[in-house]
Enzyme design. Structure first.
Site, mmCIF file in Angstrom:
data_model
loop_
_atom_site.group_PDB
_atom_site.id
_atom_site.type_symbol
_atom_site.label_atom_id
_atom_site.label_comp_id
_atom_site.label_asym_id
_atom_site.label_seq_id
_atom_site.Cartn_x
_atom_site.Cartn_y
_atom_site.Cartn_z
ATOM 1 N N ALA A 1 -3.380 39.386 39.200
ATOM 2 C CA ALA A 1 -3.365 38.879 37.859
ATOM 3 C C ALA A 1 -3.916 37.502 37.721
ATOM 4 C CB ALA A 1 -1.947 38.905 37.360
ATOM 5 N N ASP B 1 -0.018 36.615 27.985
ATOM 6 C CA ASP B 1 -0.342 37.075 29.331
ATOM 7 C C ASP B 1 0.951 37.410 30.078
ATOM 8 O OD1 ASP B 1 -1.717 37.681 31.674
ATOM 9 O OD2 ASP B 1 -1.581 35.627 32.395
ATOM 10 N N LEU B 2 1.732 38.290 29.477
ATOM 11 C CA LEU B 2 3.003 38.707 30.059
ATOM 12 C C LEU B 2 2.747 39.911 30.953
ATOM 13 C CD1 LEU B 2 5.244 38.310 26.892
ATOM 14 C CD2 LEU B 2 4.951 36.703 28.785
ATOM 15 N N GLU B 3 2.615 39.653 32.235
ATOM 16 C CA GLU B 3 2.176 40.692 33.152
ATOM 17 C C GLU B 3 3.312 41.530 33.711
ATOM 18 O OE1 GLU B 3 -0.584 38.972 35.908
ATOM 19 O OE2 GLU B 3 -1.648 37.933 34.291
ATOM 20 N N ASN B 4 4.519 41.243 33.279
ATOM 21 C CA ASN B 4 5.660 42.058 33.688
ATOM 22 C C ASN B 4 6.162 42.918 32.529
ATOM 23 O OD1 ASN B 4 5.887 41.053 36.431
ATOM 24 N ND2 ASN B 4 6.448 39.112 35.493
#
Length: 345
Positions: free
Chosen positions: A12, A169-172
């Site tokens: 990411a 950009d919340l990658e979870n």
């Protein structure tokens, strides 16, 4: 990406200590002048904040140090139209975000200098936004109270620093219902010049049933651009159902096609790529390949095995992770891709 130390080593946007990856942490009420709208010479209208060029290059700026080049905002090349400051993260109760300039890691860069540089970039017609999350970001907006905290805290950062908007950009993972609620409230609060961008991972934009895709469509009336991270993905299916290997022009065009045929306006679609040459195994491609993909999608030329059924001349442009890694290689990426994006205007 996170407010402290984040990574792009395995999957990411973010920063890490190994050579193959990045890491760490105006609007109403702002004193910086708003830019004037940039018209498309062909008369086409891009959606989202009117001051952003119809075709734009986005770059993430690192609020931390790694093997890339530490830089002040003032040192970010003019090729970048949208600069996403990385990152804001959880700062209190659920949904609340905060940001602290990492002055020590940035060689003594002061908050006063940072704010002045934001104002100068905006006066030069650029948009500076705050990116929330990153690979290790802990922000969760999963209820009405958390959504209100998110709205209020992001708007507070915009007012304090002069940011033009927010990048998600919340990658979870995210909750489409409450992130939509939070962003719509922020738009009402900040006004029509609010810049909203998103940087989902490739897998997050494979289907309109995903929460990221749902959120993008829910805010389509004011969303500026979705710069999907077309890297750290491995092989994935494109819009034609065929599997393409990352790091190729076909991967970029066939993945972008999913969004272009899935309901987003072409002006809301951007190609997100790493600028760190050490990330070749994770999806790095040379600037010439990025430009080839832009040509394929907008002109129908330079395509590989995959050719879109339509041309999309209003495609927004491209995104770089990060301006710091770009600088580490002499800004070769932004010079080349930036020139191609400007030629689209």
């Amino acid at each position: 990406m996170g407010a402290a130390v984040v990574a792009l080593c395995t999957g990411a946007l973010g920063a890490c200590s190994s050579p193959g990856a990045p890491n760490d942490a105006g609007t109403s009420g702002s004193s910086a002048p708003a830019s004037k709208p940039v018209p498309d010479p062909a008369g086409r209208k891009a959606l989202g904040a009117p001051q952003v060029p119809a075709h734009a290059l986005t770059g993430y700026w690192q609020n931390f140090a790694n093997e890339s080049k530490v830089q002040k905002l003032s040192e970010v090349p003019d090729a970048y139209d949208i600069i996403a400051v990385s990152f804001a993260d959880l700062a209190g109760e659920r949904g609340e975000v905060g940001f602290k300039l990492n002055s020590k890691a940035l060689g003594g860069y002061t908050v006063e200098q940072f704010k002045a540089d934001i104002a100068a970039k905006r006066a030069a017609g650029k948009s500076v936004i705050i990116s929330v999350g990153g690979e290790h970001g802990k922000v969760e907006v999963d209820g009405g109270v958390a959504a209100q905290r998110f709205t209020d805290s992001v708007h507070k950062l915009m007012t304090e620093y002069g940011f033009d908007g927010v990048d998600i950009d919340l990658e979870n993972g995210l909750n489409a219902e409450y992130m939509t609620r939070a962003l719509k409230a922020l738009h009402r609060k900040a006004g029509p010049e609010l810049v909203v961008t998103m940087a989902p991972q490739t897998v997050d934009m494979q289907s309109k049933d995903s929460d990221y895709f749902k959120t993008a469509l829910n805010i389509k009336d004011f969303l500026t651009v979705v710069n999907t991270q077309f890297y750290n993905s491995g092989s994935m299916k494109g819009c034609d159902g065929r599997t393409y290997q990352q790091g190729t022009v076909d991967f970029l065009t066939a993945q972008a096609c999913i969004q272009l045929t899935g309901g987003l306006d072409p002006s809301q679609v951007g190609l997100g790529l790493p600028t760190n040459k050490g990330n070749k195994d994770a999806g790095y491609v040379e600037p010439a390949v990025v430009n080839q993909a832009l040509d394929c999608l907008t002109l129908g030329t330079g395509c590989g095995k995959f050719t879109p059924e339509k041309k999309y001349p209003t495609l927004r442009g491209a995104m770089a992770w990060s301006t710091n890694w770009d600088a580490a290689y002499g800004n070769e990426w932004s010079r080349s891709v930036g020139a191609r994006v400007r030629a689209m205007r």
